[in-house]
Design a protein around this motif. Structure first.
Motif, PDB file in Angstrom:
ATOM      1  N   ALA A  13     -26.110  11.309 110.114  1.00 48.48           N
ATOM      2  CA  ALA A  13     -27.283  11.111 109.265  1.00 48.48           C
ATOM      3  C   ALA A  13     -28.338  10.271 109.969  1.00 48.48           C
ATOM      4  O   ALA A  13     -29.541  10.533 109.848  1.00 48.48           O
ATOM      5  CB  ALA A  13     -26.867  10.450 107.946  1.00 48.48           C
ATOM      6  N   GLY A  37     -23.616  16.018 104.381  1.00 50.23           N
ATOM      7  CA  GLY A  37     -24.806  15.221 104.088  1.00 50.23           C
ATOM      8  C   GLY A  37     -25.608  14.887 105.336  1.00 50.23           C
ATOM      9  O   GLY A  37     -25.053  14.633 106.402  1.00 50.23           O
ATOM     10  N   LEU A  49     -18.588  14.650 103.002  1.00 47.28           N
ATOM     11  CA  LEU A  49     -19.392  13.712 103.793  1.00 47.28           C
ATOM     12  C   LEU A  49     -20.052  14.417 104.974  1.00 47.28           C
ATOM     13  O   LEU A  49     -21.174  14.080 105.366  1.00 47.28           O
ATOM     14  CB  LEU A  49     -18.521  12.559 104.296  1.00 47.28           C
ATOM     15  CG  LEU A  49     -18.025  11.566 103.251  1.00 47.28           C
ATOM     16  CD1 LEU A  49     -17.158  10.493 103.920  1.00 47.28           C
ATOM     17  CD2 LEU A  49     -19.195  10.908 102.541  1.00 47.28           C
ATOM     18  N   ALA A  85     -20.101  10.508 109.670  1.00 47.82           N
ATOM     19  CA  ALA A  85     -21.157  11.026 108.798  1.00 47.82           C
ATOM     20  C   ALA A  85     -22.409  10.164 108.872  1.00 47.82           C
ATOM     21  O   ALA A  85     -23.539  10.671 108.891  1.00 47.82           O
ATOM     22  CB  ALA A  85     -20.647  11.097 107.359  1.00 47.82           C
ATOM     23  N   VAL A 129     -25.595   9.932 101.884  1.00 53.79           N
ATOM     24  CA  VAL A 129     -24.295   9.806 102.549  1.00 53.79           C
ATOM     25  C   VAL A 129     -23.624   8.489 102.175  1.00 53.79           C
ATOM     26  O   VAL A 129     -22.417   8.442 101.899  1.00 53.79           O
ATOM     27  CB  VAL A 129     -24.464   9.932 104.072  1.00 53.79           C
ATOM     28  CG1 VAL A 129     -23.170   9.560 104.801  1.00 53.79           C
ATOM     29  CG2 VAL A 129     -24.881  11.342 104.443  1.00 53.79           C
ATOM     30  N   GLN A 175     -22.207   8.703  98.696  1.00 60.30           N
ATOM     31  CA  GLN A 175     -21.024   9.575  98.674  1.00 60.30           C
ATOM     32  C   GLN A 175     -19.794   8.851  99.229  1.00 60.30           C
ATOM     33  O   GLN A 175     -18.679   9.054  98.736  1.00 60.30           O
ATOM     34  CB  GLN A 175     -21.293  10.839  99.498  1.00 60.30           C
ATOM     35  CG  GLN A 175     -22.205  11.846  98.824  1.00 60.30           C
ATOM     36  CD  GLN A 175     -22.441  13.074  99.680  1.00 60.30           C
ATOM     37  OE1 GLN A 175     -22.313  13.016 100.901  1.00 60.30           O
ATOM     38  NE2 GLN A 175     -22.794  14.177  99.061  1.00 60.30           N
TER      39      GLN A 175
END
Length: 542
Positions: free
Chosen positions: A156, A14, A11, A152, A20, A23
């Motif tokens: 992102a 990404g 994670l 994560a 993300v 995932q």
């Protein structure tokens, strides 16, 4: 634990948010041995704005139909964001049931996903493989995964925000560059609409300005549009008091709508299928008395414009409006300079040419009385009058050439403006200002490609003078001989001369430039010493 650590590390790699999110769901299904998994993103109004599933093929998802909005068990986690584990979700008091074609589900495990203490969404898992229920270990693993997922997602999102800001800055930079390059304001408006649509990932962009006429302040007209169906919008107008664009123009603040088809403040723009969907309108100030709007819209079913997007669009519109205003002031300044130049030329014609013509007329008038009695004096006066007429013609021709160079029909500045700049740039390396003289209609007779060669040869010749000649004076003469249909550039200095050294480098380049156009270059020593370069090429036939 090994699987959990591997999932957390994956994670962290990404950066694209959709990747993300998928995932996260895939890792949750794998770690808990669940058959189905989903991630619901909580939007405005405590409803799910996005629902990403794992375990169902695309055909099954299509048969089920509309994605859940957050009722029943899914809504329980939205309103109470704490882990929820059920052995039979159908027995829960808030169970809402399943739509047609939905697979049966009983066991359930859900945890919230927080991003900086804000609930971003929820992880939902159902149907523990093997027939058993989710246990405390599954809940602990999923809770730990949700913490890593929040980090994560935050990374992102920040990456996505930086990319969005970068795109907007690039769009604004291109618009500013176009304005500074002298691009027409109408073309810049098209560029604003196109770049705004691309940077905002919108389906349609329109620039609306106050409509012309007595009721202009009451309506906004679509000046330019870009995107799907844009050709149908050109020239259409909207009421300023009954549209999102009009509201933004009147209040000076952004106006956002999740669905313009159901928004009472909105007036549909274009066909119905284009009008229904998320839209945003931001003010586009034109001047102190008028304000237009930049309107962006997406098709129905696409996500709305979030707060960050609205802020970026507003800043983009503000900067674009400033650039347009500066371009307008620059155009007005250039127009004023042209008017002043024309006034000066008219004054020169009056003070120099007309007065000389008047004086020549008086001379000829007096000569008529001498023709019989004193023919020699009369002939001398007539000859002097003819010389004055030649001088006056030269003054008028020079004035006309200067007037032509002020507005080169091929676009851009002509040689009469560019060549002095080359001479001025050489002043620093020479240590003195070279003398410059331009004769003939250089701007109307010399094509752009040949003009570039003239500038390059002049710069090279003056550079050689500065580096090698040790000169105290230099003269540049550019002349167009219309009768011979030739252009001649002469660069003379009073330096030490070139001697018998072999001609290399810059001199060869100047010679090759002349030969490329069927001309020649000669190098000589004038009577007083120094160097004289004569660069001569034929002009293209009309």
């Amino acid at each position: 634990m090994h699987g959990l650590l591997s999932a957390v590390m994956d994670l962290g790699r990404g950066l694209e948010l959709p990747q993300v999110l998928r995932q996260i769901v895939e890792a949750a299904v794998t770690l808990t041995d669940a058959e189905y998994g989903a991630l619901g993103v909580v939007g405005d109004g405590q409803r799910l704005s996005q629902f990403l599933t794992v375990g169902m093929d695309d055909g099954l998802v299509e048969r089920i139909g509309q994605a859940p909005c957050g009722r029943g068990i899914l809504g329980e986690l939205i309103h109470h964001p704490v882990p929820l584990r059920l052995t039979d979700l159908t027995g829960h008091p808030n169970s809402y049931g399943f739509p047609d074609h939905h697979p049966p589900m009983r066991t359930f495990l859900g945890v919230p996903v927080r991003v900086r203490d804000e609930v971003f969404g929820n992880l939902y898992l159902t149907e523990k493989r093997g027939g058993g229920g989710f246990d405390a270990d599954d809940e602990a693993v999923l809770t730990t995964l949700s913490i890593a997922a929040g980090i994560a997602i935050d990374n992102a999102r920040m990456y996505h925000e930086s990319r969005r800001r970068e795109h907007w800055l690039e769009a604004l930079g291109e618009i500013t560059h176009s304005l500074l390059a002298g691009t027409d304001a109408g073309q810049v408006l098209h560029l604003i609409a196109r770049k705004a649509r691309e940077a905002a990932d919108a389906d349609l962009a329109a620039v609306l300005l106050p409509a012309a006429g007595t009721a202009g302040r009451d309506r906004l007209a679509v000046e330019v549009a870009h995107g799907h169906g844009a050709q149908d919008l050109q020239g259409r107008s909207l009421p300023a008091s009954g549209s999102l664009a009009g509201l933004a123009a009147r209040t000076g603040a952004p106006v956002v709508s999740l669905d313009v088809g159901a928004d009472t403040r909105a007036c549909p723009l274009g066909q119905d299928r284009e009008a229904h969907g998320p839209a945003v309108a931001v003010p586009l100030p034109i001047d102190a008395a008028a304000c237009g709007a930049l309107r962006l819209s997406r098709r129905a079913g696409r996500p709305g414009f979030d707060d960050v997007e609205v802020q970026l669009i507003s800043r983009f519109a503000d900067q674009a409006a400033i650039a347009l205003e500066l371009a307008q002031h620059r155009a007005e300044g250039e127009e004023l300079a042209v008017l002043h130049d024309r006034d000066r030329i008219a004054r020169d014609l009056h003070d120099l040419a007309i007065q000389r013509l008047f004086a020549t007329g008086m001379t000829l008038q007096s000569a008529t009385r001498m023709i019989v009695d004193r023919p020699a004096d009369a002939a001398e006066r007539v000859g002097r009058a003819v010389d004055d007429l030649d001088d006056t013609i030269q003054i008028i021709r020079s004035t006309i050439f200067e007037l032509r160079s002020g507005d080169d029909p091929r676009g851009g500045a002509g040689l009469r403006r560019r060549l002095p700049e080359v001479a001025r740039m050489a002043t620093q390396s020479l240590g003195f200002s070279p003398t410059l003289r331009i004769d003939g209609p250089v701007d109307s007779c010399v094509p752009p490609e040949l003009a570039d060669h003239v500038l390059a040869v002049t710069a090279e010749a003056l550079s050689n003078t500065a580096r090698h000649a040790r000169a105290r004076r230099a003269e540049v003469v550019l002349a167009v001989q219309e009768a011979e249909n030739h252009l001649t550039l002469t660069v003379t200095d009073d330096g030490v001369g070139v001697g018998r050294t072999r001609h290399t480098g810059g001199l060869l380049n100047m010679r090759s430039r002349a030969e490329e156009h069927g001309g020649s270059m000669t190098l000589a020593t004038p009577p007083g010493g120094g160097t004289r370069i004569v660069w001569r090429v034929p002009l293209p036939a009309d």
